[in-house]
Design an enzyme around this catalytic site. Structure first.
Site, PDB file in Angstrom:
ATOM      1  CB  CYS A  11      -0.930   0.014   1.213  1.00 53.73           C
ATOM      2  SG  CYS A  11      -0.060   0.230   2.778  1.00 53.73           S
ATOM      3  CB  CYS A  14       4.475  -0.419   1.638  1.00 55.64           C
ATOM      4  SG  CYS A  14       3.428  -1.583   2.525  1.00 55.64           S
ATOM      5  CG  ASP A 444      10.629  28.646 -34.862  1.00 55.45           C
ATOM      6  OD1 ASP A 444      10.970  29.821 -35.039  1.00 55.45           O
ATOM      7  OD2 ASP A 444      11.089  27.686 -35.510  1.00 55.45           O
ATOM      8  CG  ASP A 640      11.705  22.865 -36.205  1.00 57.35           C
ATOM      9  OD1 ASP A 640      11.897  24.067 -35.931  1.00 57.35           O
ATOM     10  OD2 ASP A 640      11.778  22.408 -37.352  1.00 57.35           O
ATOM     11  CG  ASP A 644      13.301  26.722 -32.184  1.00 57.11           C
ATOM     12  OD1 ASP A 644      13.304  27.962 -32.319  1.00 57.11           O
ATOM     13  OD2 ASP A 644      12.913  25.941 -33.063  1.00 57.11           O
TER      14      ASP A 644
END
Length: 858
Positions: A11, A14, A444, A640, A644
């Site tokens: 649980c 633990c 961009d 990309d 960037d």
């Protein structure tokens, strides 16, 4: 970060116990334990043996997750070990325990309920023999307790270690019922000897043997369903692991040989036949085919591949024969990186999980205390021992910390799996939670809104169109400019021959010149060509109209004759306008960043439908734009390219287009494998749906305990006559975790591209003066002069993602203008606009689990 497999957890308590035990070790900087995957990640200067000993001292088991890799030395071995660790071993065990429990529980229920309540018949031996019936109940209950001994072993072990877990609640409740019933049985024997039949009958009704047994059986049902459901949540990760090819056809010494995929090295030539999976990432050097990349991107349509194109591991070659050169193998392959991202996201914790962790850490001790107090109070108000004990047992067995502990990780795992199937990868749980909260998205232009590859859009000939195109082809074929490549590609499509020219030159003023058959050819912008030849007014007007809609007009002349104008533009992606419209419907302010001039940028921005355009931004200026936007709200940057990366790091959420540069992907928090802008809105929708699911899970887990614990304690008995039988409490406890996990599994049905239910943010922003914000920031910087600088020496950074994490943490501090971070040098140089204490800088870094060993002013 070292990964471990942890055994014995049942649980959230633990999980909290293991985290606490390992975190206390000297040198440990961070420890994250996942109850869902039974895994643990530890970062810091600490040995594996010390970690394992700490876990074992806490009452659990641990083993290094990559032991297989170390012993066999291969990525495939590591992958097999990770896949093996995710196998559902609990459900079969629970199923066997449940069957055995039911076999002995049915006669026990027949005896206690069937005979005692409904007068079902028994063998003549038991007629009036209450002691024999009691002994039979004791034996049947004891057998069921032995079958389910794991609850008692784990539960009492956790008690002895001072950190009781859910098994402790079950063990205490079942043991109390069994021991109380055993005492009653012994008292019954005394009553028999004394001949007190009334007392014997009274004692017969005080037995709770069936409660002790039924609680265990019902909890086992719940644990079995929970284990099965948890296994379903890791299905996406297991499916990805199964995609990994095992062998490859490699050309060695001129011959094709089949080798294990781990034997493939960068630079090797490998072959893929139709119907086979591509073993590693590579570049096509011969052949062409259609490749199904759905396994990685979720895109069902195959992608044509020819010489020079990239191919990815685990994708399916459908039609032709391909010969490729390996570029990424083993852990560097695209599939391996995707598996790592999904696995890491499952191993990390979302910010919202911290509250649940804090509650789980004290939940079980609090429940035990409430059970004891409940029993004592009922005894004090005159309740019988049996009734009072039943109330305490009901409190123990109805309380469920598991539901609370599973509320967040199961939703994170399922949400991340849904994203992975759609080609949307979140690097960690925090990114999955926070992406849905962005208020501003900066896009961009080149490669994100547009295709990034200019093409010819219009040809305006001043007479002979063929003559214009032949001259343009001859001139531009000598140039390396991107716009020149667009003209060359168009000429080739038209089937024109390439004519030779002499004395080619790239002239100042954005122009080209060359000689052909004694005639000088010119090409360039309006101002350049106007200085060479006269330009008809109507042609200039037409060219201006093209420029007004975002196209770049190129003028061409031969001698004293204007040949015409060719317009070139970086065309928008098909889905850009749709994606931007969806973002705006989500209540998000959309900004386009571009290095184009204002006129061209405004034209493209208008076509795309963005809220605002920031033009003339140099590559190093994007980061400054993001900084200015963050003053207005939470910002996501979508890009990309290499240029960037600083902006992606500066943004609250960096989103990288998957086809972009590796450095951009490394700096981002979210990676879009399909390079599709509509996936930005899909990522935001999925983030919001996942966060909503987490809140639902937490609500049901909390409200379950808030309502049922008082009911079990008998708090409503006086007012409404409502009391809970311990067996009903056990059934309710069993169902609670199953309900939470089942609710998380509903995310598998979520459609990330369905915009019908989009709702705008409650708190959205409007930014119309980004340019002025930048000017003000620049003026403030100039007025202050040079920034103060400090250098931090940092331990623990191992990769570009570590750099990005530290950079974002430092730049989030008020007064920190920028931070240059290097994992290779192990340092960070920060520029300060105002005084920031060394302690604040150190704390910001160490909160991200890195160690600062020194701070000095520069």
């Amino acid at each position: 970060m070292k990964q471990y497999t942890v055994s014995g957890m049942s649980c959230a308590a633990c999980q909290a116990r293991v985290e606490k035990a390992v975190s206390k070790l000297p040198g440990v900087k961070s420890c994250s334990v996942s109850l869902l995957t039974n895994s643990m990640g530890v970062e810091g200067d600490v040995t594996s043996s010390e970690v394992i000993q700490a876990v074992e001292a806490a009452g659990y088991g641990a083993a290094e997750k990559d032991a297989a890799e170390q012993s066999h030395g291969s990525y495939q071995a590591k992958l097999a070990a990770e896949e093996d660790a995710l196998k559902d071993r609990e459900t079969p065990k629970m199923k066997r325990r449940l069957i055995a429990s039911i076999v002995f529980l049915l006669p026990l229920l027949y005896l206690t309920m069937g005979h005692m309540m409904w007068k079902w018949p028994l063998p003549a031996f038991f007629d009036g023999n209450h002691v024999a019936m009691g002994l039979l109940q004791l034996l049947l209950a004891a057998i069921i307790m032995v079958v389910n001994q794991k609850f008692f072993v784990n539960g009492f072990k956790s008690l002895f270690h001072g950190a009781p877990n859910m098994d402790a609640l079950i063990a205490i409740g079942s043991s109390a019922a069994f021991l109380y019933s055993t005492v009653i049985l012994f008292l019954m024997t005394r009553a028999v000897v004394d001949g007190d039949q009334a007392k014997v009958t009274e004692y017969m009704m005080e037995f709770y043997f069936e409660t002790a047994a039924m609680v265990l059986a019902l909890i086992t049902v719940g644990k079995m369903l929970e284990a099965y459901s948890k296994g379903k949540t890791t299905s996406a990760l297991k499916s990805l692991m199964k995609l990994a090819p095992k062998t490859a056809r490699v050309v060695r010494n001129g011959e094709e040989v089949t080798v294990p995929v781990d034997s493939v090295r960068v630079g090797d030539i490998f072959r893929v036949k139709p119907g086979e999976n591509i073993p590693v990432d590579g570049l096509v050097v011969a052949g062409n085919s259609a490749v199904n990349e759905a396994a990685l991107t979720g895109e069902s349509l195959p992608v044509d591949k020819a010489v020079g194109d990239e191919v990815k591991s685990a994708t399916l070659n459908q039609s032709g024969f391909l010969e490729c050169r390996a570029t990424r193998v083993g852990e560097d392959s695209t599939l391996a990186q995707i598996i790592k991202m999904v696995s890491d996201a499952a191993a990390t914790k979302a910010p919202v999980a911290r509250l649940a962790d804090q509650i789980s850490g004290v939940f079980v001790p609090a429940v035990i205390l409430v059970a004891v107090v409940t029993t004592v109070i009922w005894l004090l108000v005159g309740g019988s021992i049996g009734f009072s004990l039943a109330r305490g047992i009901a409190v123990l067995v109805v309380s469920c910390p598991c539901a609370l502990g599973l509320a967040t990780p199961v939703a994170i795992m399922v949400g991340n799996g849904v994203g992975a199937r759609q080609g949307i990868l979140f690097k960690n749980a925090e990114a999955l939670q926070e992406t849905g909260n962005v208020q501003i998205v900066a896009l961009d232009k080149t490669g994100t809104i547009t295709n990034g590859t200019p093409v010819v859009t219009d040809v305006l000939a001043n007479g002979d169109r063929d003559k214009l195109l032949r001259a343009a082809y001859a001139l531009e074929a000598k140039s390396e400019h991107p716009l020149a490549k667009a003209v060359v590609a168009y000429a080739k499509e038209q089937g024109l021959p390439l004519e030779e020219v002499d004395d080619f030159a790239a002239l100042p003023g954005n122009g080209l010149s060359a000689r052909q058959n004694g005639t000088t050819l010119f090409a360039g912008n309006l101002s350049f060509v106007r200085g060479k030849v006269a330009i008809p007014a109507e042609l200039e007007t037409a060219a201006d109209a093209l420029a007004a809609v975002g196209k770049t007009p190129l003028y061409f002349a031969a001698g004293q004759e204007l040949l015409g104008v060719i317009a070139v533009a970086d065309t928008m992606k098909e889905d850009s306008a749709e994606a931007i419209a969806e973002l705006k419907r989500l209540g998000i302010h959309v900004v386009m960043l571009t290095g184009d001039n204002q006129k061209t940028a405004e034209a493209i921005g208008k076509q795309a439908g963005v809220n605002e355009v920031v033009a003339g931004v140099l590559p190093d200026g994007k980061e400054a734009v993001i900084r200015a936007l963050r003053e207005k709200g939470k910002v996501a940057m979508v890009g990309d390219g290499i240029n960037d990366a600083p902006a992606l790091t500066r943004a609250d959420i960096g989103i990288a287009i998957g086809a972009g540069a590796d450095v951009a992907i490394d700096a981002a928090d979210v990676v879009l494998m399909k390079s599709r802008l509509t996936d930005v809105t899909a990522a935001i929708r999925l983030s919001r749906a996942t966060y909503r699911n987490i809140l639902e899970n937490l609500f049901w887990a909390l409200i379950y305990n808030v309502l049922l614990v008082p009911t079990a304690a008998g708090a409503y008995l006086h007012f409404f006559g409502i009391a809970m039988n311990p067996m009903l409490g056990a059934a309710a406890m069993s169902l609670s975790s199953v309900c939470v996990v089942s609710n998380a599994l509903r995310l598998n049905l979520f459609r990330v591209h369905d915009a019908r239910h989009d709702k705008p943010l409650r708190h959205h922003v409007t930014v119309n003066q980004t340019g002025r914000l930048l000017e003000a920031a620049s003026a403030e910087k100039s007025a202050k002069g040079d920034f103060m600088k400090k250098e931090l020496t940092i331990k623990g950074m191992m990769c570009g993602h570590c750099e990005a994490t530290v950079k974002k943490a430092l730049e989030a501090l008020p007064g920190v203008e920028s931070a240059a971070v290097s994992h290779e040098k192990g340092d960070a140089v920060v520029e300060l606009s105002k005084e920031v204490s060394d302690e604040a800088l150190k704390q910001a870094v160490e909160e991200k689990d890195y160690e600062v060993t020194g701070v000095k002013s520069l």
